[in-house]
Motif scaffolding. Sequence first.
Motif, PDB file in Angstrom:
ATOM      1  N   TYR A  50     -33.489  42.922  -7.410  1.00 34.09           N
ATOM      2  CA  TYR A  50     -32.276  42.139  -7.708  1.00 34.09           C
ATOM      3  C   TYR A  50     -31.292  42.248  -6.546  1.00 34.09           C
ATOM      4  N   CYS A  51     -31.109  43.473  -6.047  1.00 36.04           N
ATOM      5  CA  CYS A  51     -30.159  43.705  -4.955  1.00 36.04           C
ATOM      6  C   CYS A  51     -30.582  42.960  -3.699  1.00 36.04           C
ATOM      7  N   ALA A  52     -31.860  43.040  -3.380  1.00 35.69           N
ATOM      8  CA  ALA A  52     -32.361  42.328  -2.200  1.00 35.69           C
ATOM      9  C   ALA A  52     -32.113  40.830  -2.336  1.00 35.69           C
ATOM     10  N   GLU A  53     -32.370  40.289  -3.504  1.00 34.64           N
ATOM     11  CA  GLU A  53     -32.170  38.852  -3.716  1.00 34.64           C
ATOM     12  C   GLU A  53     -30.694  38.478  -3.638  1.00 34.64           C
ATOM     13  N   ALA A  54     -29.810  39.362  -4.091  1.00 36.08           N
ATOM     14  CA  ALA A  54     -28.365  39.096  -3.976  1.00 36.08           C
ATOM     15  C   ALA A  54     -27.948  39.046  -2.504  1.00 36.08           C
ATOM     16  N   VAL A  55     -28.498  39.934  -1.696  1.00 32.80           N
ATOM     17  CA  VAL A  55     -28.189  39.946  -0.262  1.00 32.80           C
ATOM     18  C   VAL A  55     -28.740  38.682   0.411  1.00 32.80           C
ATOM     19  N   ILE A  56     -29.962  38.317   0.077  1.00 32.13           N
ATOM     20  CA  ILE A  56     -30.580  37.116   0.655  1.00 32.13           C
ATOM     21  C   ILE A  56     -29.752  35.874   0.312  1.00 32.13           C
ATOM     22  N   ALA A  57     -29.287  35.778  -0.927  1.00 33.48           N
ATOM     23  CA  ALA A  57     -28.468  34.631  -1.337  1.00 33.48           C
ATOM     24  C   ALA A  57     -27.149  34.604  -0.559  1.00 33.48           C
ATOM     25  N   LEU A  58     -26.523  35.771  -0.391  1.00 37.53           N
ATOM     26  CA  LEU A  58     -25.258  35.829   0.343  1.00 37.53           C
ATOM     27  C   LEU A  58     -25.473  35.496   1.822  1.00 37.53           C
ATOM     28  N   ARG A  59     -26.610  35.871   2.364  1.00 43.27           N
ATOM     29  CA  ARG A  59     -26.899  35.604   3.777  1.00 43.27           C
ATOM     30  C   ARG A  59     -26.980  34.101   4.058  1.00 43.27           C
ATOM     31  N   ARG A  60     -27.274  33.302   3.068  1.00 41.99           N
ATOM     32  CA  ARG A  60     -27.301  31.840   3.276  1.00 41.99           C
ATOM     33  C   ARG A  60     -25.927  31.322   3.700  1.00 41.99           C
ATOM     34  N   ARG A  61     -24.867  32.009   3.252  1.00 43.65           N
ATOM     35  CA  ARG A  61     -23.504  31.630   3.627  1.00 43.65           C
ATOM     36  C   ARG A  61     -22.970  32.445   4.796  1.00 43.65           C
ATOM     37  N   HIS A  62     -23.583  33.610   5.023  1.00 36.18           N
ATOM     38  CA  HIS A  62     -23.107  34.521   6.071  1.00 36.18           C
ATOM     39  C   HIS A  62     -24.314  35.000   6.889  1.00 36.18           C
ATOM     40  N   PRO A  63     -24.708  34.251   7.896  1.00 36.11           N
ATOM     41  CA  PRO A  63     -25.927  34.569   8.642  1.00 36.11           C
ATOM     42  C   PRO A  63     -25.859  35.857   9.468  1.00 36.11           C
ATOM     43  N   ASP A  64     -24.701  36.498   9.529  1.00 35.54           N
ATOM     44  CA  ASP A  64     -24.606  37.769  10.257  1.00 35.54           C
ATOM     45  C   ASP A  64     -25.128  38.946   9.431  1.00 35.54           C
ATOM     46  N   ILE A  65     -25.465  38.708   8.180  1.00 34.05           N
ATOM     47  CA  ILE A  65     -25.992  39.760   7.305  1.00 34.05           C
ATOM     48  C   ILE A  65     -27.435  40.064   7.699  1.00 34.05           C
ATOM     49  N   THR A  66     -27.767  41.368   7.713  1.00 31.55           N
ATOM     50  CA  THR A  66     -29.148  41.790   7.922  1.00 31.55           C
ATOM     51  C   THR A  66     -29.605  42.592   6.700  1.00 31.55           C
ATOM     52  N   LEU A  67     -30.902  42.495   6.431  1.00 33.25           N
ATOM     53  CA  LEU A  67     -31.496  43.191   5.290  1.00 33.25           C
ATOM     54  C   LEU A  67     -32.679  44.016   5.777  1.00 33.25           C
ATOM     55  N   GLU A  68     -32.676  45.268   5.395  1.00 32.43           N
ATOM     56  CA  GLU A  68     -33.761  46.191   5.731  1.00 32.43           C
ATOM     57  C   GLU A  68     -34.472  46.605   4.453  1.00 32.43           C
ATOM     58  N   ALA A  69     -35.786  46.587   4.480  1.00 36.01           N
ATOM     59  CA  ALA A  69     -36.592  47.110   3.377  1.00 36.01           C
ATOM     60  C   ALA A  69     -37.009  48.525   3.745  1.00 36.01           C
ATOM     61  N   ALA A  70     -36.650  49.484   2.911  1.00 38.19           N
ATOM     62  CA  ALA A  70     -37.109  50.869   3.077  1.00 38.19           C
ATOM     63  C   ALA A  70     -38.247  51.063   2.082  1.00 38.19           C
TER      64      ALA A  70
END
Length: 166
Positions: A61-81
């Motif tokens: 859920y958290c990863a998907e929330a970040v991915i959705a927000l990144r559509r509006r803010h392309p400076d966001i990065t997501l790391e999978a641990a």
Amino acid sequence: MEFGKSCSFTGHRPQKLPWRYDECDLRCLEFKKKLAAVVEAVYESGITHFITGMAMGCDLYCAEAVIALRRRHPDITLEAAVPYDGQEAKWGQALRERYNRILKECDTVTLIQDSYTPDCMMRRNKYMVDHSSVLIACYDGHAGGTWNTIKYAMERDIEVIQLPIE
């Protein structure tokens, strides 16, 4: 990427959630709205790097929330641990497909270790906390891995934002 400006997540797997695997349940939909708002507030505070542990349930859920927000803010990065290679191997097909879809959206994939050991999940959680300044905890108040991660973050003087699961 500056690890001190990162946010990681901890939370329960579906079997510990009140709605279990039913993401159409109104409680789940409401929870995801609150989660999206918290992720956006963390972003607005200046944090642009997020780390997810890729477990089923709240991590996805958290990863998907970040991915959705990144559509509006392309400076966001997501790391999978990822705690170990093949974490998703025994999941059902739909969950494996979701997992792999999220992995493809990640900017970085950090494999904590090659194979499963009893402590690999906590090793993953410690990695995330050690590389973050904020921890968003999707938490129901009960003992377990999520509580252990919250305690570890507090010991490390990491800001913990608790998002109650009701």
